[in-house]
Design a protein around this motif. Structure first.
Motif, PDB file in Angstrom:
ATOM      1  N   PRO A  30      -9.269 -16.384  68.453  1.00  9.69           N
ATOM      2  CA  PRO A  30      -8.306 -16.487  67.570  1.00  9.69           C
ATOM      3  C   PRO A  30      -7.234 -16.050  67.698  1.00  9.69           C
ATOM      4  O   PRO A  30      -6.984 -14.772  68.520  1.00  9.69           O
ATOM      5  CB  PRO A  30      -8.770 -16.058  66.282  1.00  9.69           C
ATOM      6  N   GLN A  31      -6.002 -16.247  66.976  1.00  7.09           N
ATOM      7  CA  GLN A  31      -4.852 -15.769  67.257  1.00  7.09           C
ATOM      8  C   GLN A  31      -4.050 -15.401  66.040  1.00  7.09           C
ATOM      9  O   GLN A  31      -3.965 -15.994  64.900  1.00  7.09           O
ATOM     10  CB  GLN A  31      -3.751 -17.034  67.895  1.00  7.09           C
ATOM     11  N   SER A  32      -3.399 -14.097  65.757  1.00  4.95           N
ATOM     12  CA  SER A  32      -2.972 -13.665  64.630  1.00  4.95           C
ATOM     13  C   SER A  32      -1.489 -13.969  64.788  1.00  4.95           C
ATOM     14  O   SER A  32      -0.744 -13.808  65.667  1.00  4.95           O
ATOM     15  CB  SER A  32      -3.241 -12.128  64.618  1.00  4.95           C
ATOM     16  N   VAL A  33      -0.736 -14.643  63.590  1.00  6.46           N
ATOM     17  CA  VAL A  33       0.476 -14.909  63.432  1.00  6.46           C
ATOM     18  C   VAL A  33       1.080 -13.914  62.101  1.00  6.46           C
ATOM     19  O   VAL A  33       0.476 -14.190  60.896  1.00  6.46           O
ATOM     20  CB  VAL A  33       0.546 -16.401  63.312  1.00  6.46           C
ATOM     21  N   GLU A  34       2.201 -13.526  62.317  1.00  6.32           N
ATOM     22  CA  GLU A  34       3.181 -12.726  61.551  1.00  6.32           C
ATOM     23  C   GLU A  34       3.607 -13.794  60.709  1.00  6.32           C
ATOM     24  O   GLU A  34       4.327 -14.487  61.446  1.00  6.32           O
ATOM     25  CB  GLU A  34       3.824 -11.792  62.002  1.00  6.32           C
ATOM     26  N   VAL A  35       3.782 -13.650  59.233  1.00  9.08           N
ATOM     27  CA  VAL A  35       4.444 -14.914  58.632  1.00  9.08           C
ATOM     28  C   VAL A  35       5.454 -14.255  57.754  1.00  9.08           C
ATOM     29  O   VAL A  35       6.877 -14.435  57.907  1.00  9.08           O
ATOM     30  CB  VAL A  35       3.546 -15.469  57.460  1.00  9.08           C
ATOM     31  N   LEU A  36       5.214 -13.239  56.771  1.00  7.72           N
ATOM     32  CA  LEU A  36       6.247 -12.915  55.796  1.00  7.72           C
ATOM     33  C   LEU A  36       7.012 -13.666  55.135  1.00  7.72           C
ATOM     34  O   LEU A  36       8.496 -13.763  55.190  1.00  7.72           O
ATOM     35  CB  LEU A  36       7.268 -11.605  56.470  1.00  7.72           C
TER      36      LEU A  36
ATOM     37  N   SER B 109       0.182 -12.409  57.006  1.00  8.91           N
ATOM     38  CA  SER B 109      -0.066 -12.945  58.228  1.00  8.91           C
ATOM     39  C   SER B 109      -1.433 -13.773  58.135  1.00  8.91           C
ATOM     40  O   SER B 109      -1.978 -13.557  57.176  1.00  8.91           O
ATOM     41  CB  SER B 109      -0.400 -11.707  59.389  1.00  8.91           C
ATOM     42  N   VAL B 110      -1.434 -14.441  59.270  1.00  7.85           N
ATOM     43  CA  VAL B 110      -2.682 -15.398  59.027  1.00  7.85           C
ATOM     44  C   VAL B 110      -3.421 -15.252  60.436  1.00  7.85           C
ATOM     45  O   VAL B 110      -2.744 -15.053  61.535  1.00  7.85           O
ATOM     46  CB  VAL B 110      -2.354 -16.906  59.023  1.00  7.85           C
ATOM     47  N   VAL B 111      -4.495 -15.481  60.591  1.00  2.27           N
ATOM     48  CA  VAL B 111      -5.127 -15.621  61.879  1.00  2.27           C
ATOM     49  C   VAL B 111      -5.795 -17.087  62.078  1.00  2.27           C
ATOM     50  O   VAL B 111      -6.431 -17.581  61.216  1.00  2.27           O
ATOM     51  CB  VAL B 111      -6.691 -14.758  61.867  1.00  2.27           C
ATOM     52  N   LEU B 112      -5.313 -17.642  63.239  1.00  2.00           N
ATOM     53  CA  LEU B 112      -5.590 -19.195  63.611  1.00  2.00           C
ATOM     54  C   LEU B 112      -6.698 -19.203  64.501  1.00  2.00           C
ATOM     55  O   LEU B 112      -6.756 -18.289  65.471  1.00  2.00           O
ATOM     56  CB  LEU B 112      -4.374 -19.562  63.969  1.00  2.00           C
ATOM     57  N   SER B 119     -14.883 -16.128  65.328  1.00  2.00           N
ATOM     58  CA  SER B 119     -14.935 -14.756  64.746  1.00  2.00           C
ATOM     59  C   SER B 119     -13.339 -14.187  64.890  1.00  2.00           C
ATOM     60  O   SER B 119     -12.645 -14.325  65.747  1.00  2.00           O
ATOM     61  CB  SER B 119     -15.697 -13.909  65.796  1.00  2.00           C
ATOM     62  N   PRO B 121     -10.819 -11.273  65.572  1.00  2.00           N
ATOM     63  CA  PRO B 121     -10.616 -10.278  66.532  1.00  2.00           C
ATOM     64  C   PRO B 121     -10.207  -8.892  65.985  1.00  2.00           C
ATOM     65  O   PRO B 121      -9.800  -9.103  64.923  1.00  2.00           O
ATOM     66  CB  PRO B 121      -9.909 -10.760  67.561  1.00  2.00           C
ATOM     67  N   PHE B 123      -7.363  -6.194  66.138  1.00  2.00           N
ATOM     68  CA  PHE B 123      -6.226  -5.927  66.756  1.00  2.00           C
ATOM     69  C   PHE B 123      -5.784  -4.728  66.775  1.00  2.00           C
ATOM     70  O   PHE B 123      -5.948  -3.968  66.075  1.00  2.00           O
ATOM     71  CB  PHE B 123      -5.016  -7.014  66.056  1.00  2.00           C
TER      72      PHE B 123
END
Lengths: 261, 123
Positions: A30-36, B109-112, B119, B121, B123
């Protein structure tokens, strides 16, 4: 190292291929994206849209809030009686059920749209926008949006209004602003309604109510009035007329800024 | 109980971001709320578990950061952490203070991922 092409991405990462089958990019999975971003971004956007509507039609929009039974509709009836010959007034009524409040306003010869929210405890910008389609905006100078009677939920939702006016009836207790800080902090005016009852109530102090509003870092005027005593409405009517002037002046400034020099 | 409405907005935002990144699922959300947003964290958590059904965040976790109420007094050049109904400078008692923190209602923030059960991760 990845399993497919030996790049630096980790094992198990996703490879995206373009139409020719060439790896276009790797992405971590998965990939974490900062949004704010504001959670109510969509509502805020719709509220800004409503505000543009109001400004384009030179309408002052007031969001009227209070707990149920504090006298919002009675205040509107008295305000229409006092100002109806000088300003064209329109009303949007928010209630869980019934057309009763809108009918009371219509009986005064003023256009009113009723929003029945069902079990929803507040109005939002979209509901107000839909109601605007039922009103002739060219024929309105002041639009009152009477929110659902509730001191909690309406505070969170911008409707596009120019000012928030919150009623606190003197039968409720002067510590309401301390109990419901969210709504009283964002109020531009606090009206202590049913003030004709003050002589028979020994437990409500207008000074204490004002002190609780100040403790929310809020400089808003706190005015005592009664819809049944026309003479007590004068400061409220003056506040309203000052708001009309202020909104028009602001609109003129905006026009000046756009005009070629 | 407007927390359900807030959750629907939150999930709509998360889905919009997932779409922007061409990802199918949201597996975690982190939000920050202040007491003056009018949103209660425990109610929001309960509402989230209902609202996420049939969305891209159906199996997502929700992490809530509770922010303090902080006001700034110009006269004292002092920041005070205070209660939501006492926005006063702790040194001079002045109410003419500026709210620096406490009204937030933010998606941080979101995890995509490409699958809802990927699962999360570390960070």
């Amino acid at each position: 190292m990845c399993d497919e092409c030996g790049c630096a991405a980790g094992s198990g990462d996703t490879h995206v291929h373009d139409e020719q089958g060439i790896i276009a990019r790797h992405r971590t999975n998965p990939q974490s994206v900062e949004v704010l971003t504001g959670i109510l971004r969509q509502n805020d956007h719709e509220a800004a849209h409503n505000r543009e509507h109001f400004d384009r039609h030179d309408i002052l929009a007031i969001n009227l809030m209070s707990s149920p039974g504090s006298g919002k509709t009675s205040l509107l009836e008295a305000t229409i009686d006092a100002l109806g010959d000088r300003y064209r007034i329109g009303v949007i009524e928010g209630d869980l059920e019934t057309e009763n409040d809108a009918n009371r306003i219509r009986a005064k010869g003023v256009p009113a749209m009723q929003i029945t929210t069902g079990q929803t405890c507040h109005l939002d910008a979209r509901m107000v926008h839909d109601a605007l389609h039922g009103l002739d905006l060219e024929a309105i100078d002041i639009l009152f949006i009477e929110n659902v009677g509730n001191l909690v939920c309406p505070a969170g939702f911008d409707l596009g209004q120019h000012a928030n006016v919150t009623l606190l009836s003197v039968t409720e207790g002067d510590d309401k602003p301390a109990k419901y800080p969210v709504i009283f902090r964002i109020s531009d005016l606090v009206l202590l309604s049913k003030a004709d009852l003050l002589p028979v109530l020994d437990d409500f102090s207008p000074e204490q109510a004002e002190k609780h509003v100040r403790a929310l870092a809020n400089p808003a005027d706190v005015l005592a009035l009664s819809a049944r005593r026309i003479e007590t409405l004068v400061p409220w009517l003056e506040w309203l007329e000052n708001m009309v002037v202020a909104r028009n002046a602001k609109a003129l400034l905006a026009v000046d800024a756009l005009a070629p020099s | 109980m407007h927390e359900l409405t807030i959750c629907h907005s939150l999930l709509r935002e998360a889905e919009r971001i997932a779409k922007q990144h061409e990802r199918k699922a949201v597996t975690a959300l982190t939000i920050a709320i202040g007491p003056l947003s009018g949103v209660e964290a425990p109610l929001l958590e309960r509402a989230f578990s209902i609202a996420r059904t049939n969305t891209a965040a159906e199996f997502a976790t929700l992490e809530i950061e509770n922010l303090p109420v902080v006001v700034w007094c110009e006269d004292c050049a002092l920041a005070s952490t205070v209660r939501a109904n006492a926005l006063l400078c702790v040194q001079c008692g002045n109410w003419k203070v500026t709210l620096k923190s406490g009204g937030e209602l933010l998606l941080k923030s979101v995890v995509l991922a490409d699958a809802a059960n990927a699962s999360t991760p570390v960070f």
